[in-house]
Design a protein around this motif. Structure first.
Motif, PDB file in Angstrom:
ATOM      1  N   UNK A   1       0.970  -6.422   7.220  1.00  0.00           N
ATOM      2  CA  UNK A   1       0.639  -5.015   7.363  1.00  0.00           C
ATOM      3  C   UNK A   1       0.120  -4.478   6.033  1.00  0.00           C
ATOM      4  N   UNK A   2       0.824  -4.770   4.959  1.00  0.00           N
ATOM      5  CA  UNK A   2       0.419  -4.358   3.617  1.00  0.00           C
ATOM      6  C   UNK A   2       0.307  -5.611   2.748  1.00  0.00           C
ATOM      7  N   UNK A   3      -0.837  -6.287   2.793  1.00  0.00           N
ATOM      8  CA  UNK A   3      -0.944  -7.532   2.025  1.00  0.00           C
ATOM      9  C   UNK A   3      -0.849  -7.273   0.526  1.00  0.00           C
ATOM     10  N   UNK A   4      -0.246  -8.225  -0.167  1.00  0.00           N
ATOM     11  CA  UNK A   4      -0.105  -8.120  -1.616  1.00  0.00           C
ATOM     12  C   UNK A   4      -1.478  -8.324  -2.262  1.00  0.00           C
ATOM     13  N   UNK A   5      -1.824  -7.517  -3.268  1.00  0.00           N
ATOM     14  CA  UNK A   5      -3.123  -7.694  -3.946  1.00  0.00           C
ATOM     15  C   UNK A   5      -3.254  -9.091  -4.535  1.00  0.00           C
ATOM     16  N   UNK A   6      -4.447  -9.633  -4.495  1.00  0.00           N
ATOM     17  CA  UNK A   6      -4.692 -11.001  -4.955  1.00  0.00           C
ATOM     18  C   UNK A   6      -4.332 -11.193  -6.424  1.00  0.00           C
TER      19      UNK A   6
END
Length: 65
Positions: A35-40
């Motif tokens: 839902x809220x992917x972690x920034x690369x």
């Protein structure tokens, strides 16, 4: 996937005119759903964050710095 492909093949045989792009192919579901992917950049740095949105405690810590 096999069962879904079987169903698609059956529908294609019954009404091929509905499938203007040709015989449909069932796709596998995604490996990861977020839902809220972690920034690369955080992933590249190896940081582990339990929540990736500002919480009240993290905001207080930043304000204290």
């Amino acid at each position: 996937i096999v069962e879904r492909q079987r169903a698609l093949d059956h529908r294609y045989e019954i009404n091929p005119e509905r499938f203007v792009k040709g015989r449909p192919i069932a796709k596998a579901p995604p490996n990861i759903v977020e839902i809220n992917p972690m920034p690369q950049e955080l992933i590249d740095e190896g940081k582990q964050v339990l929540v990736n949105f500002p919480t009240l405690s993290s905001v207080k810590e930043r304000m204290a710095e």
